[in-house]
Design an enzyme around this catalytic site. Structure first.
Site, PDB file in Angstrom:
ATOM      1  N   ASP A 467       0.836  -1.200   0.000  1.00 26.15           N
ATOM      2  CA  ASP A 467       0.000   0.000   0.000  1.00 26.15           C
ATOM      3  C   ASP A 467       0.868   1.245   0.000  1.00 26.15           C
ATOM      4  O   ASP A 467       0.612   2.191  -0.724  1.00 26.15           O
ATOM      5  CB  ASP A 467      -0.946   0.003   1.207  1.00 26.15           C
ATOM      6  CG  ASP A 467      -0.226  -0.127   2.544  1.00 26.15           C
ATOM      7  OD1 ASP A 467       0.909  -0.641   2.561  1.00 26.15           O
ATOM      8  OD2 ASP A 467      -0.786   0.286   3.580  1.00 26.15           O
ATOM      9  N   ARG A 471       5.134   4.269   6.327  1.00 31.12           N
ATOM     10  CA  ARG A 471       4.621   4.225   7.697  1.00 31.12           C
ATOM     11  C   ARG A 471       4.588   2.775   8.192  1.00 31.12           C
ATOM     12  O   ARG A 471       5.128   1.869   7.548  1.00 31.12           O
ATOM     13  CB  ARG A 471       3.256   4.895   7.772  1.00 31.12           C
ATOM     14  CG  ARG A 471       2.170   4.143   7.052  1.00 31.12           C
ATOM     15  CD  ARG A 471       0.815   4.804   7.255  1.00 31.12           C
ATOM     16  NE  ARG A 471      -0.214   4.106   6.523  1.00 31.12           N
ATOM     17  CZ  ARG A 471      -1.094   4.704   5.732  1.00 31.12           C
ATOM     18  NH1 ARG A 471      -1.068   6.007   5.558  1.00 31.12           N
ATOM     19  NH2 ARG A 471      -2.009   3.990   5.120  1.00 31.12           N
ATOM     20  N   GLU A 473       2.956   0.239   7.955  1.00 27.29           N
ATOM     21  CA  GLU A 473       2.094  -0.702   7.219  1.00 27.29           C
ATOM     22  C   GLU A 473       2.964  -1.436   6.199  1.00 27.29           C
ATOM     23  O   GLU A 473       3.468  -2.490   6.462  1.00 27.29           O
ATOM     24  CB  GLU A 473       0.918   0.008   6.546  1.00 27.29           C
ATOM     25  CG  GLU A 473      -0.086   0.523   7.561  1.00 27.29           C
ATOM     26  CD  GLU A 473      -1.497   0.661   7.014  1.00 27.29           C
ATOM     27  OE1 GLU A 473      -2.071  -0.330   6.536  1.00 27.29           O
ATOM     28  OE2 GLU A 473      -2.036   1.777   7.094  1.00 27.29           O
ATOM     29  N   GLU A 747      -1.842   9.118  -1.133  1.00 30.62           N
ATOM     30  CA  GLU A 747      -2.907   8.224  -0.679  1.00 30.62           C
ATOM     31  C   GLU A 747      -4.264   8.925  -0.751  1.00 30.62           C
ATOM     32  O   GLU A 747      -5.259   8.346  -1.153  1.00 30.62           O
ATOM     33  CB  GLU A 747      -2.629   7.810   0.764  1.00 30.62           C
ATOM     34  CG  GLU A 747      -3.733   6.985   1.393  1.00 30.62           C
ATOM     35  CD  GLU A 747      -3.357   6.466   2.753  1.00 30.62           C
ATOM     36  OE1 GLU A 747      -2.527   7.111   3.427  1.00 30.62           O
ATOM     37  OE2 GLU A 747      -3.890   5.412   3.154  1.00 30.62           O
ATOM     38  N   HIS A 768       1.233   6.172  -2.441  1.00 24.78           N
ATOM     39  CA  HIS A 768       0.235   5.112  -2.511  1.00 24.78           C
ATOM     40  C   HIS A 768      -0.169   5.029  -3.974  1.00 24.78           C
ATOM     41  O   HIS A 768      -0.643   6.009  -4.518  1.00 24.78           O
ATOM     42  CB  HIS A 768      -0.996   5.574  -1.717  1.00 24.78           C
ATOM     43  CG  HIS A 768      -1.293   4.796  -0.484  1.00 24.78           C
ATOM     44  ND1 HIS A 768      -0.512   4.847   0.635  1.00 24.78           N
ATOM     45  CD2 HIS A 768      -2.329   3.962  -0.187  1.00 24.78           C
ATOM     46  CE1 HIS A 768      -1.069   4.080   1.575  1.00 24.78           C
ATOM     47  NE2 HIS A 768      -2.164   3.535   1.097  1.00 24.78           N
TER      48      HIS A 768
HETATM   49  C1  BGC Z   1      -3.954   1.120   3.633  1.00 24.34           C
HETATM   50  C2  BGC Z   1      -4.740   1.065   2.360  1.00 24.34           C
HETATM   51  C3  BGC Z   1      -5.664  -0.093   2.490  1.00 24.34           C
HETATM   52  C4  BGC Z   1      -6.648   0.326   3.538  1.00 24.34           C
HETATM   53  C5  BGC Z   1      -7.778  -0.603   3.753  1.00 24.34           C
HETATM   54  C6  BGC Z   1      -4.901   1.445   4.720  1.00 24.34           C
HETATM   55  O1  BGC Z   1      -4.323   1.557   5.938  1.00 24.34           O
HETATM   56  O2  BGC Z   1      -2.877   1.977   3.558  1.00 24.34           O
HETATM   57  O3  BGC Z   1      -4.210   1.448   1.245  1.00 24.34           O
HETATM   58  O4  BGC Z   1      -6.217  -0.592   1.351  1.00 24.34           O
HETATM   59  O5  BGC Z   1      -5.994   0.575   4.765  1.00 24.34           O
HETATM   60  O6  BGC Z   1      -8.843   0.083   4.085  1.00 24.34           O
END
Ligand code: BGC
Length: 948
Positions: A467, A471, A473, A747, A768
């Site tokens: 994604d 950060r 994730e 994003e 993103h």
């Molecule tokens: C991510 C997204 C992901 C989403 C789901 C986020 O935290 O960065 O890109 O698809 O959560 O809702």
């Protein structure tokens, strides 16, 4: 020598590949499929036959197909006996054209199999004998072993992987150029090993192998909200098997075993999110060379681990692909240095420094600045900080090994003396895929938008499709790649990369009874509920690979997974065929959703879910048909028809309105073919257009609607509206971030707010790729290059000029060779140029010409003819013109909006709302309308003058 002019008409075979690799080294397929291109200037070239031949290293034939009458040249089934583990052979191909011309034999490609079976491994995973504290990052262990080679080496291969990240060295020298190996797979099911040719790194006599391990994805902290450590295990380990062939024909094998030794070294801690801490004073010079004294090192233990999970890579490894010099180095009020690379990127810093022993340099990374300082809030729980402690020698060069950062800016503290731009570089890293697609047009902002998409793909194709890269994730979120995969497959050869990720998806889904995790690899402690558009990646991503690469193998490999997802949803939806339960992300990050509630979109999540249910059921049916599974094809297509019926019954009015009167809902209904009657489609298209117009041509879709909206407008007969969305520069829009200096796709539509501050929401990444999915529309519609048949066997070349562009060009290395479509408007004429690769054909739709396409064969073509851009000359506008008429005229609308915004910003929204009234009527609602009216009148008059 000058060739006779007709020589290039003689076909030659180029770009021979096994599976998706030019150099099929350490390949995991025992029956690699072969693909090739044919180079020829002959027009309408079609392959009539091919012949394939295989030789061993000594030139002995291992088989030949003889002349096979076939036009197949992409993913041709392996015609010989399956490869044995480590078998090496060379393959060459020749072809005949339907014109009777024959090619020479191609240059051979060498194919070398990897370790194809678990029992090829006599090595065992070894781990340091000590136990680490599992609750926090630990120093990186070094593992080593010396060995004697009794003769000269003819050939040597290192097969290696790790539980954790590894870097291998032989005799003091790094092995290979991969970083962050072995990458990230669902380690519970699949772990990749790598194969290296290390012949030149070994010698007769004493040798040594050394391996450094890092926490990486295996046991480092992963996941948002604080995340977890040790998701896959607590102990790092290496598995290494060195196969040495001597020049006398005998061989030797050195493996990771209990004789290895272990110690810690200079890496005191490393984490993908947090960064690396390196103390150069703790280096152990010579540790990976022979003759090093490891008496005080600890021993190792072997770890039991199922070697049947080992797989060879199918995609490209992660490498350093570019070095960037700073565009500016400045000093912050705190005295620290701030480095700006001018480009948001993914990777790390490389330092060249000299200074006193023990001096600590701290490097912090961020994508954006706020009030001149690093904006670190968007990083959430990722520290993104590296530290380097100098050993105090003349010149020290350093870069971290076991972390990566998403950044444009770095703050440097503790630099000895003045930091100069020469002393620091950004090292760009990602999966080193082959670039295949390009796009450019006459608008510089759109070109930068496209470039931003490319950079976001580079940053987020780091071993898995993530994604975001900065950060806490960096996860393989399924929804993100679901919407981005068509763009990805155009820009880079993504087939092997995504096939690997899909194998993980299938493995994890099978464990979850058909449910697809939110992200793959899955790191959640508990199963999630199914989520539409995210879980649908199981169906849509293989389908995209099939469409773009013509790979039926990927459909066969994923079919059970595709079907299991649809079966699961059929169960959830029940007899009503409506998926209206559960937790959904829906049209995630709709710009109308509040910053802290990114899922609160205008389109109801139920509409999204049932639309995707219909789409996936339909595609499983189509995939079944491709695979010759007729019963399944009929069953899933019937299911899809039922879902479409239910959708229509529940969510569509008889007048063609959707229950969520929002662009995403209409785009879904149109693009997923959910409206059976032409009349309904026409009205839904009309309503979509109205909504887009009422929105003042600002984007109003999130993750789900964004990839569809421009196509939906084109299919509704309003390509100019799609262009207005594309060309919009105000927030929210695709170009707004570009005007704010974005160098990657954000994003959120407004990750940076118009006042330059960072969006206060939680989801504020600057890298993103999801909203960059519009690039696929740029390629197919603006550039005009689309597949008409899977793998671009037949092309649809259908450029649709608009938006004031005078030129656009799309070029793509298709599986059959380079295709191109370009158009230029100048002096009342348009010139269209296309290239159709040999062994393919195309349907060409020339702008402004007959609706029927021209069917052409391979070759290069050019058409020039008089052409007037499709601009209806708008009627003169005044204060009494209807609002719609003003919105429709891009120049007049911009002039009006500029004034209204300056005068009374809150009032601006009203202009996009009601219809059927005049500008004067709406302005009269303003407390002090007079001055405003007179300014608007002048503006409208002026915009009329510029037009005429
Ligand atoms: C991510 C997204 C992901 C989403 C789901 C986020 O935290 O960065 O890109 O698809 O959560 O809702």
């Amino acid at each position: 020598m000058t060739l006779p002019p007709s020589a290039s008409d003689i076909p030659s075979v180029v770009r021979l590949r096994a599976e998706y690799q030019n150099a099929a080294f350490g390949i995991g397929a025992a029956r690699p499929r072969l693909s090739w291109n044919t180079a020829t200037t002959a027009k309408n070239w079609v392959q009539a036959a091919y012949e394939i031949e295989a030789h061993d290293a000594a030139g002995r034939s291992l088989g030949q197909t003889g002349r096979v009458a076939s036009d197949q040249s992409v993913l041709v089934p392996w015609p010989f006996a399956p490869l044995a583990s480590r078998q090496r052979l060379a393959v060459r191909v020749r072809v005949w054209g339907s014109d009777g011309q024959q090619s020479d034999w191609s240059e051979p490609i060498s194919i070398e199999a990897g370790q194809l079976a678990a029992d090829d491994w006599t090595a065992r995973f070894v781990t340091p004998a000590w136990r680490d504290d599992p609750s926090r990052p630990q120093p990186s262990p070094l593992l080593r072993r010396e060995f004697e080679l009794r003769a000269d080496v003819r050939r040597a291969r290192l097969y290696i992987t790790a539980l954790g990240l590894y870097e291998a060295q032989l005799n003091g020298q790094r092995v290979g150029d991969q970083v962050l190996a072995p990458g990230w797979t669902s380690y519970h099911h699949r772990l990749r090993y790598q194969t290296f040719d290390v012949t030149s790194q070994l010698r007769r006599g004493p040798n040594a192998i050394g391996v450094i391990l890092g926490d990486g994805w295996f046991r480092g902290r992963l996941g948002y909200g604080g995340g977890r450590h040790n998701i896959y295990g607590e102990r790092l380990a290496v598995l290494a098997q060195l196969e040495v062939e001597y020049s006398d024909g005998t061989s030797e094998r050195i493996v990771s075993d209990p004789a290895w030794r272990a110690a810690t070294g200079p890496i005191l801690a490393s984490g993908l999110y947090d960064g690396e801490t390196y103390d150069a004073r703790l280096e152990r010079p010579g540790w990976s060379a022979p003759g090093y004294d490891d008496q005080d090192w600890a021993g190792v233990e072997t770890l039991d681990w199922d070697l049947a999970r080992l797989v060879a890579p199918t995609g490209a490894p992660v490498r350093r692909t570019q070095l960037l010099a700073p565009v500016a180095v400045s000093r912050l009020p705190s005295g620290r240095a701030l480095v700006d690379f001018g480009q948001n990127l993914v990777g790390w810093l490389r330092l060249t420094v000299s200074g006193p022993r023990g001096q600590v340099i701290t490097l912090r990374h961020a994508e954006a600045l706020e009030q001149g300082e690093l904006a670190i809030r968007p990083l959430r729980y990722a520290r993104a900080t590296d530290t380097y402690t100098l050993r105090g020698q003349a010149v020290e060069e350093w870069e971290p090994r076991f972390t990566f950062h998403g950044f444009r800016y770095a703050e440097v503290d503790g630099w000895p003396g003045e930091l100069t731009p020469q002393a620091i570089r950004a090292v760009v890293c990602h999966s080193d895929l082959e670039r295949t697609g390009w796009f450019e047009c006459s608008n510089a902002l759109v070109n930068r938008l496209h470039e931003n998409v490319v950079w976001s793909m580079r940053g987020n194709f780091l071993d898995i499709p993530t994604d975001c890269p900065q950060r806490d994730e960096r996860l393989g979120w399924t929804g993100d790649i679901q919407v981005f995969s068509p763009t990805a497959c155009y820009l880079y050869d993504s087939a092997g990369f995504l096939a690997s990720w899909l194998a993980d998806l299938a493995a994890e889904q099978a464990e979850a009874n058909g449910n697809v995790p939110f992200f793959v690899p899955n790191i959640m402690a508990h199963p999630n509920l199914p989520a539409a558009a995210w879980g649908d990646a199981a169906v849509l991503v293989p389908w995209v690979l099939y469409q773009r690469y013509g790979d039926t193998g990927i459909l066969a490999a994923q079919f059970d997974s595709m079907r299991a997802w649809v079966d699961l949803i059929a169960g959830v939806a029940g007899e009503r065929r409506l998926w209206d339960t559960g937790i959904q992300f829906g049209d995630w990050l709709d710009p109308d959703a509040p910053p802290d509630k990114p899922g609160k979109a205008r389109t109801s999540p139920q509409i999204v879910a049932t639309a995707y249910f219909a789409r996936s059921a339909e595609l499983v049916g189509q995939a079944a048909r491709v695979l010759g599974k007729e019963a399944e094809a009929a069953a899933y297509q019937a299911l899809a028809a039922e879902v479409r019926d239910s959708f229509g019954h529940e969510y569509v009015t008889r007048g063609g309105r959707l229950m969520s009167d929002a662009p995403t809902a209409y785009a879904l209904a149109l693009e997923f073919a959910l409206l059976p009657e032409a009349d309904l489609r026409q009205r839904a298209g009309q309503r979509l257009l109205e909504l887009v117009r009422q929105g003042g041509y600002h984007i109003s879709t999130g993750f789900v609607g964004t990839p569809l909206i421009c196509d939906a407008l084109c299919h509704a007969g309003a390509p100019e509206a799609a262009y207005r969305l594309l060309m919009q520069r105000e927030c929210p829009s695709w170009l707004y971030p570009v005007t704010m200096g974005a160098t990657t796709i954000w994003e959120r539509w407004d990750s940076l707010l118009p006042d330059g501050s960072v969006n206060p929401g939680e989801m504020t990444s600057f890298n993103h790729y999801a909203l960059g999915a519009v690039a696929d529309w740029l390629h197919r519609v603006v550039g005009g290059l689309a597949p008409a048949e899977p793998g671009y066997r037949r092309l649809e070349l259908r450029p649709r000029p608009g938006g004031g562009l005078t030129h656009a060009e799309a070029s793509l290395r298709t599986p059959y060779g380079l295709a191109r479509c370009s158009w230029t408007i100048a002096a009342g004429a348009i010139t269209v140029e296309v290239t159709v690769p040999p062994n393919t054909a195309a349907d060409v739709y020339l702008p402004g010409q007959a609706a029927e396409p021209l069917a052409i064969g391979s070759g290069q073509y050019q058409w020039s003819y008089p052409y007037q851009p499709n601009h209806v000359q708008p009627a003169p506008l005044s204060l009494d013109s209807a609002l719609e008429a003003i919105v429709e005229d891009a120049d007049a609308y911009e002039a009006v909006m500029q004034i209204i915004r300056r005068h009374n910003p809150e009032f601006a929204d009203r202009l996009n709302g009601p219809t059927g009234i005049s500008l004067r009527q709406i302005v009269m609602l303003n407390p002090q309308p007079d001055e405003l009216l007179s300014r608007l009148e002048t503006a409208l008059a002026n915009s009329g003058k510029t037009r005429s």
